[in-house]
Design a protein around this motif. Structure first.
Motif, PDB file in Angstrom:
ATOM      1  N   ASP A 161      19.194  53.385  51.576  1.00 24.14           N
ATOM      2  CA  ASP A 161      19.594  54.782  51.660  1.00 24.14           C
ATOM      3  C   ASP A 161      19.383  55.418  50.287  1.00 24.14           C
ATOM      4  N   THR A 162      18.697  56.556  50.218  1.00 23.34           N
ATOM      5  CA  THR A 162      18.398  57.176  48.924  1.00 23.34           C
ATOM      6  C   THR A 162      19.657  57.673  48.223  1.00 23.34           C
ATOM      7  N   LEU A 163      20.720  57.945  48.942  1.00 25.98           N
ATOM      8  CA  LEU A 163      21.966  58.369  48.316  1.00 25.98           C
ATOM      9  C   LEU A 163      22.532  57.258  47.435  1.00 25.98           C
ATOM     10  N   LYS A 164      22.399  56.015  47.857  1.00 23.88           N
ATOM     11  CA  LYS A 164      22.916  54.899  47.075  1.00 23.88           C
ATOM     12  C   LYS A 164      22.216  54.775  45.733  1.00 23.88           C
ATOM     13  N   GLU A 165      20.956  55.180  45.665  1.00 24.03           N
ATOM     14  CA  GLU A 165      20.205  55.080  44.418  1.00 24.03           C
ATOM     15  C   GLU A 165      20.714  56.057  43.365  1.00 24.03           C
ATOM     16  N   THR A 166      21.304  57.168  43.764  1.00 23.24           N
ATOM     17  CA  THR A 166      21.741  58.180  42.814  1.00 23.24           C
ATOM     18  C   THR A 166      23.258  58.277  42.696  1.00 23.24           C
ATOM     19  N   LYS A 167      23.976  57.442  43.435  1.00 22.09           N
ATOM     20  CA  LYS A 167      25.435  57.552  43.452  1.00 22.09           C
ATOM     21  C   LYS A 167      26.070  57.280  42.091  1.00 22.09           C
ATOM     22  N   SER A 168      25.499  56.350  41.315  1.00 25.41           N
ATOM     23  CA  SER A 168      26.107  55.990  40.044  1.00 25.41           C
ATOM     24  C   SER A 168      25.880  57.058  38.975  1.00 25.41           C
ATOM     25  N   ARG A 169      24.960  57.961  39.204  1.00 24.31           N
ATOM     26  CA  ARG A 169      24.646  58.977  38.212  1.00 24.31           C
ATOM     27  C   ARG A 169      25.079  60.342  38.714  1.00 24.31           C
ATOM     28  N   LYS A 170      25.823  61.061  37.907  1.00 22.23           N
ATOM     29  CA  LYS A 170      26.269  62.394  38.269  1.00 22.23           C
ATOM     30  C   LYS A 170      25.137  63.373  38.033  1.00 22.23           C
ATOM     31  N   ALA A 171      24.673  64.010  39.073  1.00 19.74           N
ATOM     32  CA  ALA A 171      23.583  64.972  38.943  1.00 19.74           C
ATOM     33  C   ALA A 171      24.152  66.381  38.960  1.00 19.74           C
ATOM     34  N   TYR A 172      23.793  67.162  37.957  1.00 18.25           N
ATOM     35  CA  TYR A 172      24.233  68.539  37.890  1.00 18.25           C
ATOM     36  C   TYR A 172      23.085  69.440  38.305  1.00 18.25           C
ATOM     37  N   THR A 173      23.386  70.427  39.109  1.00 20.40           N
ATOM     38  CA  THR A 173      22.374  71.385  39.520  1.00 20.40           C
ATOM     39  C   THR A 173      22.954  72.784  39.420  1.00 20.40           C
ATOM     40  N   GLY A 174      22.106  73.769  39.542  1.00 22.95           N
ATOM     41  CA  GLY A 174      22.559  75.148  39.500  1.00 22.95           C
ATOM     42  C   GLY A 174      22.105  75.847  38.238  1.00 22.95           C
ATOM     43  N   PRO A 175      22.563  77.072  38.049  1.00 19.96           N
ATOM     44  CA  PRO A 175      22.084  77.863  36.910  1.00 19.96           C
ATOM     45  C   PRO A 175      22.529  77.317  35.557  1.00 19.96           C
ATOM     46  N   GLU A 176      23.559  76.505  35.520  1.00 19.12           N
ATOM     47  CA  GLU A 176      24.050  75.944  34.259  1.00 19.12           C
ATOM     48  C   GLU A 176      23.188  74.786  33.764  1.00 19.12           C
ATOM     49  N   THR A 177      22.259  74.313  34.603  1.00 22.20           N
ATOM     50  CA  THR A 177      21.428  73.165  34.277  1.00 22.20           C
ATOM     51  C   THR A 177      19.972  73.591  34.189  1.00 22.20           C
ATOM     52  N   GLN A 178      19.267  73.094  33.182  1.00 21.33           N
ATOM     53  CA  GLN A 178      17.849  73.404  33.026  1.00 21.33           C
ATOM     54  C   GLN A 178      17.032  72.123  33.113  1.00 21.33           C
TER      55      GLN A 178
END
Length: 141
Positions: free
Chosen positions: A95-112
């Motif tokens: 499952d691709t979600l398991k690959e990114t679960k340990s890392r907090k990904a930030y998205t939105g206008p506050e992230t470049q």
């Protein structure tokens, strides 16, 4: 205590004491929008170095750009194959979600999101964690 806790605690203490933050943190929404626009324009036209506080609390300098002249073309992506009985699994069945679960990904206008020239890969930084921006302008072009 890891450095993330230390950085977050420092931010909480800064806010509780009413101490000033970075230019971005202290700006109103219009000022933040202008700063993001200015940085995106710089990134689109040149190579810049941003200094920011990483999620783990360490400070990092990153040479980056959004200029197509400095970003190599993306390699062709493999065509995903569907595993019988599962439309959300990738080729190896994980499952691709398991690959990114340990890392907090930030998205939105506050992230470049930017292309990191030294790593040769896409990375990102948060505007509220910016410490310094340096721009090199080559007038010999």
């Amino acid at each position: 205590m890891d450095s993330l806790d230390t950085w977050e605690k420092q931010e909480v203490f800064r806010l509780l004491k009413g101490q000033p933050g970075t230019m971005y943190q202290e700006a109103d929404e219009e000022g933040r929008t202008q700063l993001r626009s200015w940085v995106k324009q710089l990134l689109g036209n040149s190579i810049i170095t941003v200094q920011f506080v990483k999620a783990d609390g360490t400070i990092r300098d990153m040479r980056c750009t959004l200029s197509g002249a400095h970003i190599p073309p993306a390699p062709p992506q493999p065509v995903p194959t569907e595993i019988e009985g599962s439309s959300t699994a990738n080729v190896d069945g994980l499952d691709t979600l398991k690959e990114t679960k340990s890392r907090k990904a930030y998205t939105g206008p506050e992230t470049q999101r930017v292309y990191d020239l030294d790593a040769g890969a896409w990375r990102s930084f948060r505007y509220d964690r910016l410490q310094k921006i340096s721009v090199e302008i080559d007038f010999n072009k």
